[in-house]
Design an enzyme around this catalytic site. Structure first.
Site, PDB file in Angstrom:
ATOM      1  N   CYS A 115       0.451  -1.222  -0.305  1.00  0.00           N
ATOM      2  CA  CYS A 115       0.188  -0.059  -0.045  1.00  0.00           C
ATOM      3  C   CYS A 115       1.153   1.344  -0.886  1.00  0.00           C
ATOM      4  O   CYS A 115       1.937   1.264   0.776  1.00  0.00           O
ATOM      5  CB  CYS A 115      -1.453   0.418   0.814  1.00  0.00           C
ATOM      6  SG  CYS A 115      -2.256   1.515   1.301  1.00  0.00           S
ATOM      7  N   CYS A 118      -1.579   4.681   3.989  1.00  0.00           N
ATOM      8  CA  CYS A 118      -2.628   3.756   5.139  1.00  0.00           C
ATOM      9  C   CYS A 118      -3.506   3.967   4.792  1.00  0.00           C
ATOM     10  O   CYS A 118      -4.357   3.260   4.959  1.00  0.00           O
ATOM     11  CB  CYS A 118      -2.146   4.779   6.425  1.00  0.00           C
ATOM     12  SG  CYS A 118      -1.413   6.318   6.197  1.00  0.00           S
ATOM     13  N   SER A 119      -4.735   4.860   3.774  1.00  0.00           N
ATOM     14  CA  SER A 119      -6.196   5.744   3.183  1.00  0.00           C
ATOM     15  C   SER A 119      -6.250   3.950   2.391  1.00  0.00           C
ATOM     16  O   SER A 119      -7.368   3.025   2.303  1.00  0.00           O
ATOM     17  CB  SER A 119      -6.493   5.955   3.334  1.00  0.00           C
ATOM     18  OG  SER A 119      -5.811   6.254   1.654  1.00  0.00           O
ATOM     19  N   CYS A 120      -4.998   2.990   1.728  1.00  0.00           N
ATOM     20  CA  CYS A 120      -5.491   1.824   1.464  1.00  0.00           C
ATOM     21  C   CYS A 120      -5.875   1.045   1.498  1.00  0.00           C
ATOM     22  O   CYS A 120      -6.418   0.307   1.309  1.00  0.00           O
ATOM     23  CB  CYS A 120      -4.003   1.719   0.053  1.00  0.00           C
ATOM     24  SG  CYS A 120      -3.791   3.409  -0.573  1.00  0.00           S
TER      25      CYS A 120
END
Length: 213
Positions: A115, A118-120
């Site tokens: 990723c 981190c939003s992934c």
């Protein structure tokens, strides 16, 4: 009572990026202290959120999805065709699963997810992401030398097994569906879910452990 102000949040965001320490744990602590101090969130709210995702949700939701797919071939087909729609059957849809793809491990193929942000990470299925998952070293090395990285996680694959590394984004996330272990015939969905690990749904764990009775 906490309050939210968009301009203040943007200011906090800029401040964090210019002043936070490099160590992830220290960054989290600094972030927590700052938003609590500014009255943007209550300590009790943070504690409840952490407990929910660490203990109650964790990887348990994703494990339920995997267990259902192992038992129900029709559900497996729906999951592989449209994972976002399939997990909605559990009521698990949300912000972190808007465009979710399921990747099936087989004898000949192993999937591994990295990723860029981190939003992934599909936290509504897998809980909070592990610290190593967010480190640039894991992301970079997994692309360059995935077989060696997997060996460091205890996954030693034969050369005949192809390794596929998937880079998730804020618009596209993945969940790996591990192979069902031998010796689980007749198990219930709950029993199967209990052996599915978070790492197996990221792709850094492969041979799930079945305790001998």
């Amino acid at each position: 009572m906490t309050k939210y102000d968009g301009d203040e949040a943007a200011q906090v965001h800029r401040h964090l990026h210019s002043h936070l320490p490099p160590d992830p744990a220290l960054r989290v602590k600094a972030l927590e202290s700052l938003v609590v101090e500014r009255g943007m969130v209550a300590v009790e709210t943070l504690d409840a959120w952490v407990e929910a995702y660490a203990e109650k949700i964790g990887p348990k939701r994703g494990a339920q999805v995997v267990a259902r797919a192992w038992l129900d071939t029709e559900y497996m087909a729906r999951l592989l065709e449209d994972a976002s729609k399939a997990i909605a059957e559990f009521g698990f849809e949300g912000h972190a699963t808007g465009d979710l793809h399921a990747l099936l491990n087989t004898d000949n193929d192993h999937n591994m997810v990295v990723c860029t942000l981190c939003s992934c990470y599909p936290f509504s299925l897998l809980g909070m992401s592990p610290a190593w998952y967010k480190q640039s070293e894991y992301r970079a090395r997994s692309v360059r030398e995935p077989r060696k990285v997997l060996q460091e996680f205890g996954v030693d694959l034969p050369e005949s097994t192809a390794i596929h590394v998937w880079d998730s984004t804020a618009e596209l996330r993945y969940i790996v569906i591990p192979q069902r272990p031998v010796g689980t015939d007749g198990w219930t969905e709950e029993q199967l879910a209990s052996i599915v690990t978070r790492n197996s749904m990221i792709g850094t764990d492969r041979d799930l452990k079945v305790e001998a009775e």
